[in-house]
Structures are given as structure tokens and as C-alpha cells.
Design a protein around this motif. Structure first.
Motif, PDB file in Angstrom:
ATOM      1  N   GLU A   1      -7.829   4.198  -2.619  1.00  4.72           N
ATOM      2  CA  GLU A   1      -7.888   4.341  -4.073  1.00  4.72           C
ATOM      3  C   GLU A   1      -7.159   3.203  -4.784  1.00  4.72           C
ATOM      4  N   TYR A   2      -7.815   2.669  -5.814  1.00  8.28           N
ATOM      5  CA  TYR A   2      -7.138   1.667  -6.634  1.00  8.28           C
ATOM      6  C   TYR A   2      -7.394   1.914  -8.121  1.00  8.28           C
ATOM      7  N   GLU A   3      -7.865   3.115  -8.435  1.00  8.09           N
ATOM      8  CA  GLU A   3      -7.997   3.560  -9.815  1.00  8.09           C
ATOM      9  C   GLU A   3      -7.265   4.887  -9.946  1.00  8.09           C
ATOM     10  N   ASN A   4      -6.567   5.081 -11.038  1.00  9.11           N
ATOM     11  CA  ASN A   4      -5.844   6.327 -11.249  1.00  9.11           C
ATOM     12  C   ASN A   4      -5.832   6.669 -12.730  1.00  9.11           C
ATOM     13  N   PHE A   5      -5.348   7.821 -13.037  1.00 15.42           N
ATOM     14  CA  PHE A   5      -5.242   8.234 -14.427  1.00 15.42           C
ATOM     15  C   PHE A   5      -4.266   7.368 -15.206  1.00 15.42           C
ATOM     16  N   ASN A   6      -4.543   7.189 -16.498  1.00 15.95           N
ATOM     17  CA  ASN A   6      -3.504   6.879 -17.457  1.00 15.95           C
ATOM     18  C   ASN A   6      -2.832   8.211 -17.751  1.00 15.95           C
ATOM     19  N   ALA A   7      -1.519   8.229 -17.811  1.00 15.94           N
ATOM     20  CA  ALA A   7      -0.812   9.510 -17.858  1.00 15.94           C
ATOM     21  C   ALA A   7       0.266   9.545 -18.932  1.00 15.94           C
ATOM     22  N   ALA A   8       0.347  10.691 -19.584  1.00 16.41           N
ATOM     23  CA  ALA A   8       1.411  10.936 -20.562  1.00 16.41           C
ATOM     24  C   ALA A   8       1.895  12.365 -20.411  1.00 16.41           C
TER      25      ALA A   8
ATOM     26  N   TYR B   1       0.862  -1.188   0.000  1.00 18.19           N
ATOM     27  CA  TYR B   1       0.000   0.000   0.000  1.00 18.19           C
ATOM     28  C   TYR B   1       0.893   1.231   0.000  1.00 18.19           C
ATOM     29  N   THR B   2       0.603   2.171  -0.874  1.00 17.94           N
ATOM     30  CA  THR B   2       1.260   3.469  -0.759  1.00 17.94           C
ATOM     31  C   THR B   2       0.443   4.309   0.215  1.00 17.94           C
ATOM     32  N   MET B   3       1.136   4.982   1.113  1.00 15.50           N
ATOM     33  CA  MET B   3       0.493   5.918   2.036  1.00 15.50           C
ATOM     34  C   MET B   3       0.707   7.310   1.446  1.00 15.50           C
ATOM     35  N   ASP B   4      -0.123   7.653   0.468  1.00 15.82           N
ATOM     36  CA  ASP B   4       0.146   8.861  -0.322  1.00 15.82           C
ATOM     37  C   ASP B   4      -1.133   9.569  -0.740  1.00 15.82           C
ATOM     38  N   GLY B   5      -2.239   9.294  -0.024  1.00 16.15           N
ATOM     39  CA  GLY B   5      -3.490   9.965  -0.353  1.00 16.15           C
ATOM     40  C   GLY B   5      -3.671  11.227   0.466  1.00 16.15           C
ATOM     41  N   SER B   6      -4.853  11.794   0.381  1.00 19.95           N
ATOM     42  CA  SER B   6      -5.117  13.061   1.061  1.00 19.95           C
ATOM     43  C   SER B   6      -5.964  12.840   2.303  1.00 19.95           C
TER      44      SER B   6
ATOM     45  N   GLY C   1     -13.716  13.960 -10.824  1.00 19.58           N
ATOM     46  CA  GLY C   1     -14.075  12.538 -10.907  1.00 19.58           C
ATOM     47  C   GLY C   1     -13.283  11.798 -11.968  1.00 19.58           C
ATOM     48  N   TYR C   2     -14.011  11.158 -12.878  1.00 19.86           N
ATOM     49  CA  TYR C   2     -13.384  10.374 -13.933  1.00 19.86           C
ATOM     50  C   TYR C   2     -13.067  11.198 -15.177  1.00 19.86           C
ATOM     51  N   GLU C   3     -13.328  12.498 -15.152  1.00 24.41           N
ATOM     52  CA  GLU C   3     -13.091  13.333 -16.322  1.00 24.41           C
ATOM     53  C   GLU C   3     -11.601  13.591 -16.523  1.00 24.41           C
TER      54      GLU C   3
ATOM     55  N   ASP D   1     -13.664   2.848  12.841  1.00 23.81           N
ATOM     56  CA  ASP D   1     -14.691   3.887  12.710  1.00 23.81           C
ATOM     57  C   ASP D   1     -14.265   5.017  11.781  1.00 23.81           C
ATOM     58  N   ILE D   2     -13.539   4.658  10.737  1.00 25.15           N
ATOM     59  CA  ILE D   2     -13.171   5.600   9.680  1.00 25.15           C
ATOM     60  C   ILE D   2     -14.007   5.257   8.457  1.00 25.15           C
ATOM     61  N   LYS D   3     -14.707   6.235   7.919  1.00 26.92           N
ATOM     62  CA  LYS D   3     -15.535   5.992   6.748  1.00 26.92           C
ATOM     63  C   LYS D   3     -14.646   5.907   5.510  1.00 26.92           C
ATOM     64  N   PRO D   4     -14.612   4.751   4.821  1.00 25.78           N
ATOM     65  CA  PRO D   4     -13.785   4.628   3.621  1.00 25.78           C
ATOM     66  C   PRO D   4     -14.326   5.507   2.491  1.00 25.78           C
ATOM     67  N   LEU D   5     -13.438   6.230   1.854  1.00 30.29           N
ATOM     68  CA  LEU D   5     -13.783   7.041   0.684  1.00 30.29           C
ATOM     69  C   LEU D   5     -13.094   6.417  -0.521  1.00 30.29           C
ATOM     70  N   ILE D   6     -13.808   5.477  -1.153  1.00 29.53           N
ATOM     71  CA  ILE D   6     -13.221   4.753  -2.279  1.00 29.53           C
ATOM     72  C   ILE D   6     -13.538   5.515  -3.552  1.00 29.53           C
ATOM     73  N   LYS D   7     -12.506   6.053  -4.171  1.00 29.22           N
ATOM     74  CA  LYS D   7     -12.709   6.888  -5.348  1.00 29.22           C
ATOM     75  C   LYS D   7     -11.455   6.859  -6.210  1.00 29.22           C
ATOM     76  N   PRO D   8     -11.576   7.298  -7.461  1.00 26.79           N
ATOM     77  CA  PRO D   8     -10.395   7.300  -8.324  1.00 26.79           C
ATOM     78  C   PRO D   8      -9.426   8.404  -7.933  1.00 26.79           C
ATOM     79  N   ILE D   9      -8.134   8.140  -8.114  1.00 26.58           N
ATOM     80  CA  ILE D   9      -7.114   9.152  -7.890  1.00 26.58           C
ATOM     81  C   ILE D   9      -7.066  10.059  -9.113  1.00 26.58           C
ATOM     82  N   ARG D  10      -7.142  11.343  -8.894  1.00 30.31           N
ATOM     83  CA  ARG D  10      -6.935  12.274 -10.005  1.00 30.31           C
ATOM     84  C   ARG D  10      -5.441  12.637 -10.043  1.00 30.31           C
TER      85      ARG D  10
END
Length: 423
Positions: A206-213, A195-200, A258-260, A349-358
Motif C-alpha cells: 500500500e502507498y495510498e492512505n486516508f487523509n485524516a483528522a 517500508y512499514t511492516m504494518d499491513g494485514s 475502497g476509496y470511500e 510467488d506471492i500475489k501483490p494486493l496493491i490497494k489503498p489503506i483504509r
């Protein structure tokens, strides 16, 4: 909490800004200062097999304390800070019992961290915040992650009654310039997943992220005395402007969520004879990602066609290089590693915020290198600038999540409810 504060400050006050124009690893010599400090600290708290290689990649082991087979898991963070904003002479400010009002970061320059603009601040009323002094970034990205990993390992060492399997930790340079995983030895690390400890903010998983160039477009021109320039001068800066204008104006970082996906022009340098535009291209969807790159190439071809007769050769040269891909493809087949982290948060008692990484993390590249690596919150906000801050309570919660993941991984079926196979 003071222990976490002291450790975090000892990290952020070391300048570790990386440099995208350097060809060395690490990209700046000053990253070695914190790297060597971390090696000594890992040894001091009792970690084993502490190593640092010739490129400053750090690895260490917390041995298993159970007598049954348990997967080896890892936790990864980076110690460099972004070159987008200075990380030299960081002077952290401690704001105890935050009252929910404006925070004066720098009275002399009238720099205010205000909840009227940064509304996330209101989540942390009554908590202890660490901010900048308004002249530098803070470095919570990702020195908060390092703080949390080291603190969690120290806690597990000092509390052997908490059962866990073998744990590997890894700290990397140059993540902020996209090279954090380039020389990471996955085989040497030897973890089944990490696990990377690198979120906000608290709860992010998060387990989705951008494809990046990344793209660099060089525009050529011809300089002629402006009094005699008609039909002769070619101003590369104006051609670059045409290129930027041709990009979709509603597909930028400030207009998407979001996913945009987006196009982000981040550097522009030029003269009449030559102008260079640098941008990044991002999209979660692989097909749309490829179309975005094609869009850039199409605009360049159109510009070259327009100036072909006058200039005699291509007036615009595009270099487009892929940087990383969406880790979802590699993590979904082992989705239980996300489920473990989600369960750990719920039990705390931490609410998981599962979302894509922008954006991206080292975990994006590591996942494609054979080390599936979702991302977990480190607690900071407003990364890469003078308004960056981190609640100390958020760092403590991240420490607790690391400990709980270690504990769950040593349990039968990782503490998850596993569906029974049909007969």
C-alpha cells in the motif's frame, strides 16, 4: 516456524497498550518493558549501532556486505497496541493445521472465531494460526511486523552470502494513537526510503492512505429541575444527538469501502450540562477531506444559531485537528520503491494486493517528513479486538519479502526492468 512463534509470543505477552489521554512519550510506561527487551534482542542477534532514545524510539543497523554503492533502506514497525481493546494478560492460542471450522476461543464465554463470519479464515486452512483466548486482543498489530523485521535481520546476519546494502530498522511507540512518527528522527535514521511492516493479509502493498483528522465537539447545556424545565433546560446530550444525526448515515466505517471516506463517532460522554463527542474524519481525496471537515463545522454553526438566543453564547465548540495525509503524493515521485516490493513478492510467488489503506501507518507521516515509506503486509487479521489472529506462514512470507527486498536493492537497477531513454 517455531522460532517465529516463540519470538512473536514473547512480544505479545508484554502489555504495551498506548493511552491517547497521556501527554508523555511513550504514552504509557509499560511500553518501555518491550522496548528495552527489543534493544537487548537486537544486540544479541548481531545488529550494530543499536540505540534507544529518551522517548523509547529504537534504531539499529545491519551494515552493507557489498563493495558498491547501494541506497540505505529501512524497515519500521510499532510496538504499542491499541487502547480500543485490552492488551493486558494476552494468552495466545496455537492452532496447528487449521481445519477450516469454528475455533473456540473461549468456551466459558462462548466466544467463537468462525469462518462463517470471518471468511478470510478459509484462506488459511491447513496452516498454523495464532489466536487470542477471547478476552484480549492479540497484538499482531504490529508485533507481527516487529517479529518479521527482527527475524529477517537475524537471517541476513546468519547468511552473509545474501548480498545487501545498509539496512536500518526502527521501532516506535504510540502509533495506535497517531503519534508514532512525532519524535522519529528521520535524519538520524538516515535511510533513502523505508517500508512499514504494518499491513494485514499476505500480499498487501500500500502507498495510498486516508487523509485524516480528529474532531472533538463539546456541547454545553443548562440543568434545571425537570419539573420546572420548560423553556429553561438545555440538555447537551440531546444536542449532541442532533449533531450525530446530522452526519451522513451512509458515510460511516461500516457502510463504506475502497476509496470511500467516512465520519466515525468513537466516543461519547455526557450529562445535561456538558456532552463531548469525539470522531475521526477520513477521505483519500484531499478536496473531499476538506469538505468533510467543513461539513462538521457547518453542522456546529447551525446548532449554535438555533440556540444563540436561549443560551447566550455558542452551545457547541468544535476542535478539529489534522492527523496525517495521503502518502501517495510523496511516494509516486519515487514509485520504484513500490515496484521493488512488488517484484520481491512476485519472485516469492506471492500475489501483490496493491490497494489503498483504509487507515494510516507511521509511514504516512514519515513520508511527509522526508522518508518515503510504503506499507507491506504483516499477516494479521481482525486487528483491535478479541477475534484477532495471525497465520504463522504469513509471518514467514513477510520475512522472506524483507530479505528479498534487501537482496533486490543491492542489484543493478534494483532488479527492475528500467525503460531505456530515447535518443
Amino acid at each position: 516456524m517455531q522460532h517465529i512463534i516463540d519470538r512473536f509470543i514473547s512480544y505479545v505477552t508484554v502489555d504495551t497498550e498506548s493511552d491517547p489521554n497521556s501527554e508523555t512519550t511513550p504514552s504509557t510506561a509499560k511500553q518501555w518493558v518491550l522496548a528495552n527487551q527489543l534493544v537487548e534482542e537486537l544486540k544479541k542477534i548481531g545488529m550494530q549501532d543499536v540505540t534507544i532514545d529518551d522517548k523509547s524510539y529504537i534504531m539499529a543497523t545491519l551494515p552493507s556486505n557489498v563493495d558498491h554503492d547501494v541506497p540505505t533502506i529501512g524497515f519500521v514497525s510499532h510496538f504499542d497496541t491499541t487502547p480500543d481493546f485490552t492488551g493486558a494478560n494476552v494468552k495466545p492460542q496455537i492452532i496447528p493445521n487449521y481445519d477450516g471450522k469454528d475455533i473456540v476461543l473461549n468456551a466459558e464465554q462462548n466466544i467463537i472465531l468462525s469462518p462463517s463470519y470471518f471468511k478470510d479464515l478459509l484462506q488459511y486452512k491447513g496452516q498454523t494460526l495464532i489466536t487470542t483466548d477471547g478476552t484480549t486482543l492479540l497484538g499482531a498489530d504490529d508485533k507481527a511486523g516487529i517479529t518479521e523485521i527482527v527475524t529477517a535481520m537475524e537471517f541476513l546476519i546468519n547468511n552473509p552470502e545474501i548480498k545487501h546494502g545498509k539496512i536500518r530498522v526502527g521501532f516506535t511507540p504510540d502509533e495506535e494513537i497517531g503519534r508514532g512518527a512525532h519524535h522519529f528522527d528521520v535524519n538520524k535514521f538516515g535511510a533513502d526510503w523505508a517500508y512499514t511492516m504494518d499491513g494485514s493479509q499476505v500480499g498487501e502493498l500500500e502507498y495510498e492512505n486516508f487523509n485524516a483528522a480528529g474532531a472533538k465537539i463539546t456541547f454545553k447545556g443548562k440543568s434545571v429541575h425537570p419539573g420546572y424545565a420548560k423553556g429553561k433546560m438545555i440538555n447537551s446530550m440531546l444536542i449532541a444527538n442532533d449533531f450525530i444525526t446530522a452526519l451522513p448515515s451512509d458515510e460511516t466505517p461500516e457502510t463504506t469501502k475502497g476509496y470511500e471516506g467516512f465520519y466515525h463517532v468513537h466516543h461519547l460522554t455526557g450529562s445535561i450540562e456538558e456532552t463531548v463527542v469525539e470522531l475521526i474524519i477520513r477521505d483519500h481525496n484531499k478536496i473531499k477531506f476538506e469538505k468533510r471537515k467543513e461539513k462538521v463545522e457547518k453542522i456546529v454553526r447551525k446548532i449554535n444559531k438555533k440556540f444563540a438566543k436561549q443560551f447566550g453564547e455558542d452551545v457547541a465548540i468544535a476542535e478539529i485537528n489534522d492527523q496525517y495525509y495521503n502518502m501517495k503524493e510523496k511516494v509516486v515521485p519515487v514509485k520504484y520503491i513500490v515496484d521493488i516490493a512488488e517484484k520481491a513478492m512476485k519472485e516469492l510467488d506471492i500475489k501483490p494486493l496493491i490497494k489503498p489503506i483504509r487507515g494510516g501507518t507511521d509511514g504516512c507521516q514519515l513520508s511527509y517528513m522526508g522518508l518515503p515509506c510504503p506499507n507491506i503486509f504483516a499477516g494479521g487479521h481482525n486487528f483491535h479486538g478479541k477475534y484477532e489472529y495471525v497465520p504463522v506462514e504469513s509471518m514467514q512470507k513477510a520475512v522472506n519479502v524483507i530479505v528479498k527486498i534487501a537482496e533486490l536493492t543491492a542489484m543493478p537497477d534494483y532488479g527492475l526492468v528500467v525503460p531505456k531513454k530515447k535518443k
